[in-house]
Design a protein around this motif. Sequence first.
Motif: not given
Lengths: 59, 250
Positions: B103-125
């Motif tokens: 759930l942390a990964l999915v909700t983070g991804s859904l939050w990331g798309r509008p805020m960062w412009g991407t669902y996923w990024e291979w960054d450290a966190r």
Amino acid sequence: MTLGPYASFIVWSYAVCALVVAILIVWVALDYRKQQAKLRALDAAGVSRRSKRNAAEVS
Amino acid sequence: MTLIDLANPTRFLKLTERLLPWLAGLTALLLAIGLAQSALAPDDYQQGATVKIMFVHVPNAWLSMFVWGIMSLSALGTLVWRHPLADVAAKAAAPIGAAFTFLALVTGSLWGRPMWGTYWEWDARLTSMLILFLMYLGLIALWRAVEDPSRAARAAAIFTLVGAINLPIIKFSVDWWNTLHQPASVLRVGGPALDKSFLIPLLVMAIAFSLLFITLHLAAMRNEILRRRVRALQMLQAAEQQGQLRSGAL
């Protein structure tokens, strides 16, 4: 309450959480029923725990 | 009842039966309050209404690490003190921890798309959280793969303790490396950086999700104890049947 242009992302976040939590609750409840049914079947077949048997023998 | 009494599975089951309805009720109440507060929370000046995703994302992310921490303590209980409920506690917690991490990964991804412009990024966190999720799945597979429960318990305990190295990596990844993910804004030196209008609903949701974990964990531990009783009785039944067959053959 208006959710703005990204409403679908917010709604999906809460919906996925609700779904996964519901799955967890149902899984735990069904597993409990399953284990209890197995214990009842074993009890009916005369297989019981040693402590229960000893208690029955004493009485 | 002292803490040591809970080492007895029968006493633990009795206590669980009494506690579970209260815990479930309290969890439902706090979740309802938390959800209402989340709905009524104001929009963020930068993120707008997407800040509402924080109220489900952050509690899940905290719990994903907290659950592995609990499992690490249980692993010590298995390896050092051979506590009868330690392996039961760890095994029951793993699927719940995996669900929170998912759930942390999915909700983070859904939050990331509008805020960062991407669902996923291979960054450290994000990557370290994905590794945590894979570790949960690996641990569940390990318990299922090893048939002898005591061998499975030892192997899982070692795996859990080694995997605990990932927890500080997740926590400090945003400080150690350049990441898209923002640094800590609640659990940080100098106190929370969030305004009260966001902090209070977040803390209520965090307490509600923690209670949800405790409730589900106790229920799953009860199920695991019953599963072990079933296994022991089935082995006893098999041994009795074998004995009857032998005496019949003689």
